[in-house]
Design a protein around this motif. Structure first.
Motif, PDB file in Angstrom:
ATOM      1  N   THR A  46       0.846  -1.194   0.000  1.00  0.00           N
ATOM      2  CA  THR A  46       0.000   0.000   0.000  1.00  0.00           C
ATOM      3  C   THR A  46       0.877   1.238   0.000  1.00  0.00           C
ATOM      4  OG1 THR A  46      -0.117  -0.062   2.419  1.00  0.00           O
ATOM      5  CG2 THR A  46      -1.900  -1.134   1.181  1.00  0.00           C
ATOM      6  N   ILE A  47       0.352   2.308  -0.624  1.00  0.00           N
ATOM      7  CA  ILE A  47       1.082   3.573  -0.703  1.00  0.00           C
ATOM      8  C   ILE A  47       0.150   4.683  -0.226  1.00  0.00           C
ATOM      9  CG2 ILE A  47       2.196   5.239  -2.237  1.00  0.00           C
ATOM     10  CD1 ILE A  47       2.871   2.853  -4.073  1.00  0.00           C
ATOM     11  N   GLY A  48       0.534   5.370   0.835  1.00  0.00           N
ATOM     12  CA  GLY A  48      -0.286   6.457   1.345  1.00  0.00           C
ATOM     13  C   GLY A  48      -1.552   5.959   2.016  1.00  0.00           C
ATOM     14  N   GLU A  49      -2.496   6.861   2.180  1.00  0.00           N
ATOM     15  CA  GLU A  49      -3.717   6.566   2.931  1.00  0.00           C
ATOM     16  C   GLU A  49      -4.975   6.613   2.065  1.00  0.00           C
ATOM     17  OE1 GLU A  49      -3.483   5.615   6.049  1.00  0.00           O
ATOM     18  OE2 GLU A  49      -1.308   5.948   6.027  1.00  0.00           O
ATOM     19  N   GLU A  50      -4.813   6.685   0.757  1.00  0.00           N
ATOM     20  CA  GLU A  50      -5.972   6.865  -0.123  1.00  0.00           C
ATOM     21  C   GLU A  50      -6.378   5.595  -0.867  1.00  0.00           C
ATOM     22  OE1 GLU A  50      -4.236  10.129  -2.314  1.00  0.00           O
ATOM     23  OE2 GLU A  50      -5.603  11.543  -1.340  1.00  0.00           O
ATOM     24  N   GLY A  51      -5.793   4.465  -0.495  1.00  0.00           N
ATOM     25  CA  GLY A  51      -6.154   3.225  -1.150  1.00  0.00           C
ATOM     26  C   GLY A  51      -5.290   2.882  -2.344  1.00  0.00           C
ATOM     27  N   LEU A  52      -4.238   3.671  -2.601  1.00  0.00           N
ATOM     28  CA  LEU A  52      -3.338   3.380  -3.709  1.00  0.00           C
ATOM     29  C   LEU A  52      -2.454   2.191  -3.346  1.00  0.00           C
ATOM     30  CD1 LEU A  52      -2.208   4.179  -6.493  1.00  0.00           C
ATOM     31  CD2 LEU A  52      -0.602   5.695  -5.308  1.00  0.00           C
ATOM     32  N   TRP A  53      -2.187   1.347  -4.334  1.00  0.00           N
ATOM     33  CA  TRP A  53      -1.339   0.188  -4.113  1.00  0.00           C
ATOM     34  C   TRP A  53      -0.571  -0.124  -5.393  1.00  0.00           C
ATOM     35  CZ3 TRP A  53      -1.678  -4.580  -6.687  1.00  0.00           C
ATOM     36  CH2 TRP A  53      -2.761  -4.690  -7.586  1.00  0.00           C
ATOM     37  N   THR A  54       0.485  -0.877  -5.267  1.00  0.00           N
ATOM     38  CA  THR A  54       1.164  -1.462  -6.421  1.00  0.00           C
ATOM     39  C   THR A  54       1.623  -2.854  -6.000  1.00  0.00           C
ATOM     40  OG1 THR A  54       3.445  -0.822  -5.914  1.00  0.00           O
ATOM     41  CG2 THR A  54       2.068   0.824  -7.064  1.00  0.00           C
ATOM     42  N   TYR A  55       2.188  -3.573  -6.955  1.00  0.00           N
ATOM     43  CA  TYR A  55       2.866  -4.821  -6.620  1.00  0.00           C
ATOM     44  C   TYR A  55       4.216  -4.464  -5.997  1.00  0.00           C
ATOM     45  CZ  TYR A  55      -0.660  -6.972  -9.597  1.00  0.00           C
ATOM     46  OH  TYR A  55      -1.850  -7.371 -10.143  1.00  0.00           O
ATOM     47  N   GLN A  56       4.865  -5.447  -5.411  1.00  0.00           N
ATOM     48  CA  GLN A  56       6.206  -5.215  -4.887  1.00  0.00           C
ATOM     49  C   GLN A  56       7.157  -4.924  -6.057  1.00  0.00           C
ATOM     50  OE1 GLN A  56       7.144  -4.866  -1.863  1.00  0.00           O
ATOM     51  NE2 GLN A  56       5.454  -5.708  -0.667  1.00  0.00           N
ATOM     52  N   PRO A  57       8.031  -3.936  -5.900  1.00  0.00           N
ATOM     53  CA  PRO A  57       8.962  -3.602  -6.984  1.00  0.00           C
ATOM     54  C   PRO A  57       9.923  -4.751  -7.306  1.00  0.00           C
ATOM     55  CG  PRO A  57       8.862  -1.859  -5.337  1.00  0.00           C
ATOM     56  CD  PRO A  57       8.166  -3.038  -4.752  1.00  0.00           C
ATOM     57  N   ASN A  58      10.318  -4.811  -8.591  1.00  0.00           N
ATOM     58  CA  ASN A  58      11.342  -5.754  -9.058  1.00  0.00           C
ATOM     59  C   ASN A  58      11.083  -7.183  -8.569  1.00  0.00           C
ATOM     60  OD1 ASN A  58      12.863  -3.556 -10.265  1.00  0.00           O
ATOM     61  ND2 ASN A  58      13.478  -3.020  -8.178  1.00  0.00           N
ATOM     62  N   SER A  59       9.873  -7.649  -8.790  1.00  0.00           N
ATOM     63  CA  SER A  59       9.494  -8.973  -8.314  1.00  0.00           C
ATOM     64  C   SER A  59       8.787  -9.773  -9.408  1.00  0.00           C
ATOM     65  CB  SER A  59       8.581  -8.861  -7.088  1.00  0.00           C
ATOM     66  OG  SER A  59       7.367  -8.213  -7.438  1.00  0.00           O
ATOM     67  N   LYS A  60       8.569 -11.040  -9.123  1.00  0.00           N
ATOM     68  CA  LYS A  60       7.812 -11.908 -10.027  1.00  0.00           C
ATOM     69  C   LYS A  60       6.478 -12.215  -9.365  1.00  0.00           C
ATOM     70  CE  LYS A  60       9.944 -15.089 -12.340  1.00  0.00           C
ATOM     71  NZ  LYS A  60      10.672 -16.341 -12.704  1.00  0.00           N
ATOM     72  N   PHE A 179      -8.531  -1.547   2.072  1.00  0.00           N
ATOM     73  CA  PHE A 179      -8.647  -2.858   1.435  1.00  0.00           C
ATOM     74  C   PHE A 179      -7.351  -3.658   1.500  1.00  0.00           C
ATOM     75  CE2 PHE A 179      -8.489  -5.801  -2.131  1.00  0.00           C
ATOM     76  CZ  PHE A 179      -9.685  -6.470  -1.974  1.00  0.00           C
ATOM     77  N   TRP A 180      -6.252  -3.069   0.981  1.00  0.00           N
ATOM     78  CA  TRP A 180      -5.012  -3.836   0.935  1.00  0.00           C
ATOM     79  C   TRP A 180      -4.398  -4.015   2.310  1.00  0.00           C
ATOM     80  CZ3 TRP A 180      -3.908  -6.810  -2.945  1.00  0.00           C
ATOM     81  CH2 TRP A 180      -4.473  -6.537  -4.196  1.00  0.00           C
ATOM     82  N   LYS A 181      -4.577  -3.027   3.185  1.00  0.00           N
ATOM     83  CA  LYS A 181      -4.096  -3.194   4.557  1.00  0.00           C
ATOM     84  C   LYS A 181      -4.771  -4.388   5.219  1.00  0.00           C
ATOM     85  CE  LYS A 181      -1.072   0.055   5.611  1.00  0.00           C
ATOM     86  NZ  LYS A 181       0.274  -0.272   6.128  1.00  0.00           N
ATOM     87  N   ALA A 182      -6.079  -4.510   4.972  1.00  0.00           N
ATOM     88  CA  ALA A 182      -6.832  -5.621   5.560  1.00  0.00           C
ATOM     89  C   ALA A 182      -6.407  -6.962   4.963  1.00  0.00           C
ATOM     90  CB  ALA A 182      -8.328  -5.402   5.337  1.00  0.00           C
ATOM     91  N   SER A 183      -5.828  -6.932   3.747  1.00  0.00           N
ATOM     92  CA  SER A 183      -5.407  -8.168   3.089  1.00  0.00           C
ATOM     93  C   SER A 183      -4.038  -8.647   3.540  1.00  0.00           C
ATOM     94  CB  SER A 183      -5.377  -7.964   1.561  1.00  0.00           C
ATOM     95  OG  SER A 183      -6.644  -7.636   1.053  1.00  0.00           O
ATOM     96  N   GLU A 184      -3.273  -7.774   4.203  1.00  0.00           N
ATOM     97  CA  GLU A 184      -1.891  -8.108   4.538  1.00  0.00           C
ATOM     98  C   GLU A 184      -1.740  -9.357   5.411  1.00  0.00           C
ATOM     99  OE1 GLU A 184       0.015  -4.636   6.046  1.00  0.00           O
ATOM    100  OE2 GLU A 184       0.114  -3.655   4.076  1.00  0.00           O
TER     101      GLU A 184
END
Length: 354
Positions: A46-60, A179-184
């Motif tokens: 997760t990035i910031g507090e607005e629900g933005l997310w990405t995958y982990q960098p440089n990963s498969k 959402f993503w925080k709850a998925s962690e």
């Protein structure tokens, strides 16, 4: 009484004929209630507090989906592996320190969910593209989230121009900060709840059979506890029932956006306008959704509303038509053929001068 038997026999033969024909006709429905989703363990952030997310960098990343219909009819709809870049997005041809010539914003159709990324490093190399392009597609995102991602990427690199590839449903999606925080606990640590967690973690040791079995276990629990709608399965198994339910739906004229969704449309159109102001050469491509294709498909109410509003607000856009044959067996995402069409639509706009 003979005439009653004759009518009954005719009806039986008609239904039987419909059921035989249905074997060869692909359903336009998206049976998402029967789907289970999987991602690589610890593959998101997760990035910031607005629900933005990405995958982990440089990963498969492994992305998979299974479908389940009682009793015991289960299959793996897709399983795809892709690599991410230093942004945590599908890897293209942009390295750390590069300027971004074109940022392509979108949802799972842009990411390439299910059919594996169509806008990736190898695809750009095959097309001899040297322009620095970022695939900013992320599953589940809407227009407002596109804006958040663009804002965040602007802190990482200079962006020259933006293209948006969207479906009408993106115009009524809202970021969910929790959402993503709850998925962690599930995605990162394997502490999953069969009833509540949306994605489940897999790894490179997970076989196709393992994923299907886990999906079946999840579905069976949810099916019992949530009293899964029996009509969903009936519409999948019975073409005749499908025809009847579709015909009943055709008697109803598609409505414009629902009143309680108006706020969501307003928020997303405001985000699109902000993107347009920042990037005056912004291009927008609207894709066909599965429910708008096939024998019983027709443009849905969201698409009618979105296109009408785009015209009223004088926002230029193009459409990228897809057919039912461009979608997977039952999933709402395109197959390889469908993604090739989206790629062709993208390159047609990419090569067109503003």
């Amino acid at each position: 009484m003979n005439w009653i038997k004759s009518i009954f026999l005719i009806l039986l033969l008609t239904v039987s004929l419909f059921e035989v024909l249905g074997i060869f006709i692909k359903p336009s429905e998206y049976f998402w209630n029967n789907r289970q989703l999987f991602l690589s363990k610890n593959s998101t952030r997760t990035i910031g507090e607005e629900g933005l997310w990405t995958y982990q960098p440089n990963s498969k990343v492994i992305s998979a989906a299974t479908y389940h219909f009682s009793p015991g009819i289960n299959w793996l709809e897709y399983k795809c592996t892709f690599e991410t870049n230093h942004f945590g997005l599908v890897d293209t041809n942009v390295k750390a320190g590069d300027k971004i010539d074109l940022l392509v914003l979108g949802d799972s159709f842009t990411e390439g969910q299910g059919g594996c990324p169509w806008l990736s490093k190898d695809k750009l190399q095959q097309a001899n593209v040297t322009t620095k392009i970022v695939n900013g597609g992320l599953q589940g995102m809407g227009i407002q989230s596109f804006k958040y991602l663009s804002d965040w990427l602007e802190t990482q690199a200079e962006i020259k121009n933006v293209m948006v590839i969207a479906i009408s449903n993106d115009f009524k999606r809202r970021p969910i900060p929790t959402f993503w925080k709850a998925s962690e606990p599930c995605m990162n640590h394997g502490n999953c709840n069969l009833r509540t967690d949306y994605w489940w973690p897999v790894d490179e040791t997970s076989t196709d059979a393992d994923i299907v079995k886990l999906g079946a276990d999840r579905f069976n629990v949810n099916d019992r506890l949530n009293k899964h709608d029996f009509s969903e399965s009936l519409r999948y198994f019975s073409f005749s029932y499908n025809v009847i339910s579709k015909y009943a739906g055709f008697l109803k004229k598609p409505n414009a956006a629902l009143v309680d969704e108006q706020e969501l449309f307003d928020l997303n159109f405001k985000a699109l306008e902000a993107l347009k102001q920042k990037y005056p050469q912004l291009k927008l491509i609207l894709l066909t959704q599965r429910d708008e294709t096939g024998l019983f498909g027709r443009k849905n109410a969201d698409s009618i509303y979105v296109e009408d509003r785009l015209k009223r607000q004088q926002i230029n856009y193009t459409t990228c038509p897809l057919a039912i044959s461009d979608f997977m067996r039952i999933d709402g995402h395109p197959n390889e053929q469908g993604y090739k069409k989206i790629s062709a639509c993208f390159f047609a706009q990419y090569q067109q001068k503003s």
